[in-house]
Write a protein that holds these residues in place. Structure first.
Motif, PDB file in Angstrom:
ATOM      1  N   ILE A 284     -40.153 -34.882  88.924  1.00 46.02           N
ATOM      2  CA  ILE A 284     -40.175 -33.435  89.175  1.00 46.02           C
ATOM      3  C   ILE A 284     -38.853 -32.860  88.676  1.00 46.02           C
ATOM      4  CG2 ILE A 284     -40.428 -31.624  90.914  1.00 46.02           C
ATOM      5  CD1 ILE A 284     -42.025 -33.590  92.578  1.00 46.02           C
ATOM      6  N   SER A 285     -38.830 -32.583  87.399  1.00 43.29           N
ATOM      7  CA  SER A 285     -37.652 -32.004  86.756  1.00 43.29           C
ATOM      8  C   SER A 285     -38.112 -31.275  85.512  1.00 43.29           C
ATOM      9  CB  SER A 285     -36.644 -33.101  86.379  1.00 43.29           C
ATOM     10  OG  SER A 285     -37.109 -33.837  85.248  1.00 43.29           O
TER      11      SER A 285
ATOM     12  N   ILE B 272     -41.878 -37.270  94.512  1.00 45.60           N
ATOM     13  CA  ILE B 272     -40.926 -37.743  93.491  1.00 45.60           C
ATOM     14  C   ILE B 272     -41.533 -37.681  92.095  1.00 45.60           C
ATOM     15  CG2 ILE B 272     -39.508 -39.152  95.023  1.00 45.60           C
ATOM     16  CD1 ILE B 272     -42.068 -40.881  92.853  1.00 45.60           C
ATOM     17  N   GLY B 273     -42.824 -37.353  91.991  1.00 45.85           N
ATOM     18  CA  GLY B 273     -43.448 -37.267  90.682  1.00 45.85           C
ATOM     19  C   GLY B 273     -44.953 -37.142  90.803  1.00 45.85           C
ATOM     20  N   ASP B 274     -45.604 -37.123  89.637  1.00 50.13           N
ATOM     21  CA  ASP B 274     -47.054 -36.965  89.653  1.00 50.13           C
ATOM     22  C   ASP B 274     -47.727 -37.892  88.657  1.00 50.13           C
ATOM     23  OD1 ASP B 274     -48.537 -35.256  87.201  1.00 50.13           O
ATOM     24  OD2 ASP B 274     -46.351 -35.123  87.233  1.00 50.13           O
ATOM     25  N   VAL B 275     -48.990 -38.150  88.927  1.00 42.85           N
ATOM     26  CA  VAL B 275     -49.925 -38.781  88.001  1.00 42.85           C
ATOM     27  C   VAL B 275     -51.160 -37.893  87.997  1.00 42.85           C
ATOM     28  CG1 VAL B 275     -51.317 -40.831  87.490  1.00 42.85           C
ATOM     29  CG2 VAL B 275     -49.056 -41.099  88.527  1.00 42.85           C
ATOM     30  N   VAL B 276     -51.636 -37.496  86.812  1.00 45.00           N
ATOM     31  CA  VAL B 276     -52.752 -36.553  86.633  1.00 45.00           C
ATOM     32  C   VAL B 276     -52.636 -35.319  87.533  1.00 45.00           C
ATOM     33  CG1 VAL B 276     -54.389 -38.224  85.686  1.00 45.00           C
ATOM     34  CG2 VAL B 276     -54.290 -37.915  88.172  1.00 45.00           C
TER      35      VAL B 276
ATOM     36  N   LEU C 238     -46.967 -37.763  94.382  1.00 47.34           N
ATOM     37  CA  LEU C 238     -46.740 -38.951  95.198  1.00 47.34           C
ATOM     38  C   LEU C 238     -45.322 -38.946  95.746  1.00 47.34           C
ATOM     39  CD1 LEU C 238     -48.206 -41.620  92.728  1.00 47.34           C
ATOM     40  CD2 LEU C 238     -49.404 -40.565  94.652  1.00 47.34           C
ATOM     41  N   ASP C 239     -45.149 -39.605  96.908  1.00 41.65           N
ATOM     42  CA  ASP C 239     -43.796 -39.853  97.392  1.00 41.65           C
ATOM     43  C   ASP C 239     -43.343 -41.234  96.925  1.00 41.65           C
ATOM     44  OD1 ASP C 239     -44.868 -41.799  99.115  1.00 41.65           O
ATOM     45  OD2 ASP C 239     -44.724 -40.537 100.898  1.00 41.65           O
ATOM     46  N   ALA C 240     -42.147 -41.643  97.312  1.00 39.31           N
ATOM     47  CA  ALA C 240     -41.575 -42.887  96.799  1.00 39.31           C
ATOM     48  C   ALA C 240     -42.369 -44.122  97.207  1.00 39.31           C
ATOM     49  CB  ALA C 240     -40.127 -43.018  97.269  1.00 39.31           C
ATOM     50  N   GLU C 241     -43.116 -44.031  98.297  1.00 40.56           N
ATOM     51  CA  GLU C 241     -43.909 -45.170  98.754  1.00 40.56           C
ATOM     52  C   GLU C 241     -45.317 -45.177  98.149  1.00 40.56           C
ATOM     53  OE1 GLU C 241     -42.609 -47.643 100.536  1.00 40.56           O
ATOM     54  OE2 GLU C 241     -40.750 -46.507 100.249  1.00 40.56           O
ATOM     55  N   GLY C 242     -45.604 -44.189  97.321  1.00 35.62           N
ATOM     56  CA  GLY C 242     -46.917 -44.141  96.692  1.00 35.62           C
ATOM     57  C   GLY C 242     -47.954 -43.370  97.480  1.00 35.62           C
TER      58      GLY C 242
ATOM     59  N   ASN D  79     -38.974 -44.412  89.563  1.00 38.02           N
ATOM     60  CA  ASN D  79     -39.520 -44.256  90.916  1.00 38.02           C
ATOM     61  C   ASN D  79     -41.009 -43.912  90.912  1.00 38.02           C
ATOM     62  OD1 ASN D  79     -37.070 -44.827  92.140  1.00 38.02           O
ATOM     63  ND2 ASN D  79     -36.428 -42.691  92.191  1.00 38.02           N
ATOM     64  N   VAL D  80     -41.430 -43.047  89.998  1.00 36.58           N
ATOM     65  CA  VAL D  80     -42.842 -42.656  89.991  1.00 36.58           C
ATOM     66  C   VAL D  80     -43.715 -43.770  89.420  1.00 36.58           C
ATOM     67  CG1 VAL D  80     -42.830 -41.469  87.740  1.00 36.58           C
ATOM     68  CG2 VAL D  80     -44.434 -40.763  89.527  1.00 36.58           C
TER      69      VAL D  80
END
Length: 318
Positions: A216-217, A242-246, A250-254, A290-291
């Motif tokens: 996320i940047s 912390i980021g995305d897929v499609v 998601l957070d750091a633990e998935g 992380n992601v």
């Protein structure tokens, strides 16, 4: 022992060619990076030409760094990992992994028996398309898994699906909708249209999915061009994303991060994605460590294609 020496020599030639033709390094730079003389680098390139290794793309089963690949596969609990050597002095986290995906698909599609492949978006997948030789798979369908944007036409979901289809001699199906609906639009009514019902039904039939992941940047295409407003990025960070897929965060633990965009997101759900037999995540760069790990923890990855810079970081923090 002789076979092992032959394999090692062939692997060296392949890596030299990768740096020279894919990463655009000079022979002197390759020699410094690999700890050999420029003469040996030149000899490796000439040998590759004589053996027919260098064509439109570099094809070699010895290119991945096997020990590192196996360590990372075990650390992330994946079926397969493919690691491309990067140019560490002029680091590009798109081109080497994109080229590695192109090489993998060119070989794998001959025997995989896939009929429907879902694709995400992004510059890495666009780089893969540019490195792919044209093939002919008329029974294959490329299906976009997320809506698109009005910006970044070459590498948004529309351009990626049609680009892969053109290179592979396949048909394609576009999810002709924005990735996020405007506020106030009834999502169920919108997706209830026949054109969308037919497309979404194809998600349940996918043999494989080709994915990217982003943090996320401003480096994220979704953040820079897809989010409805700049405030959404800050809100997502506050929620622990912390980021995305499609386009799913998601957070750091998935774990999935529930946010106000969920009901407005047009595309495959994470549950449906997780059920696809083969899920290939193509991602590299320190900002994606992380992601990548989060996506693996969520069960969204069976195969990771990355570079050695990212692999080092993933293993160091395993």
């Amino acid at each position: 022992m002789l076979k092992e020496k032959e394999d090692e020599a062939f692997s060296f030639v392949s890596e030299v060619c990768w740096h020279y033709y894919i990463n655009g390094m000079t022979q002197a730079e390759i020699g410094t990076a690999l700890g050999v003389t420029r003469l040996r680098v030149n000899q490796a390139i000439q040998k590759a030409k004589a053996l027919g290794i260098v064509k439109v793309q570099i094809e070699s089963p010895f290119l991945p760094r096997v020990e590192q690949q196996n360590d990372l596969r075990a650390a992330l609990g994946l079926d397969q990992v493919l690691i491309a050597p990067a140019n560490r002095d002029q680091y590009d986290f798109h081109t080497p992994v994109g080229a590695a995906l192109a090489s993998f698909l060119s070989r794998h599609l001959e025997t995989a028996g896939w009929q429907k492949i879902g694709v995400s978006w992004g510059m890495t997948l666009q780089r893969a398309i540019t490195h792919m030789a044209r093939q002919n798979f008329p029974d294959l369908e490329i299906i976009s898994m997320i809506g698109g944007t009005t910006k970044g036409a070459i590498f948004n979901s529309f351009g990626i699906a049609s680009g892969f289809a053109e290179r592979l001699g396949a048909s394609y199906s576009l999810l002709a909708a924005p990735i996020f609906l405007s506020e106030g639009i009834d999502r169920e009514a919108f997706l209830g249209q026949e054109i969308f019902r037919e497309h979404l039904a194809k998600f349940e039939q996918l043999d494989a999915a080709i994915l990217t992941a982003s943090d996320i940047s401003a480096r994220s295409y979704l953040v820079s061009s897809g989010l409805p407003s700049t405030d959404h990025a800050e809100r997502l960070l506050q929620l622990g994303a912390i980021g995305d897929v499609v386009g799913r965060f998601l957070d750091a633990e998935g774990h999935s991060v529930t946010n106000d965009l969920d009901a407005r997101t047009i595309g495959i759900t994470l549950d449906t994605l997780a059920a696809i037999p083969e899920k290939i995540l193509v991602a590299a760069g320190p900002h994606k460590v992380n992601v990548i790990r989060a996506a693996a923890r969520h069960g969204l990855v069976t195969m990771l294609i990355t570079d050695d810079v990212t692999a080092d970081l993933l293993l160091a923090t395993a």
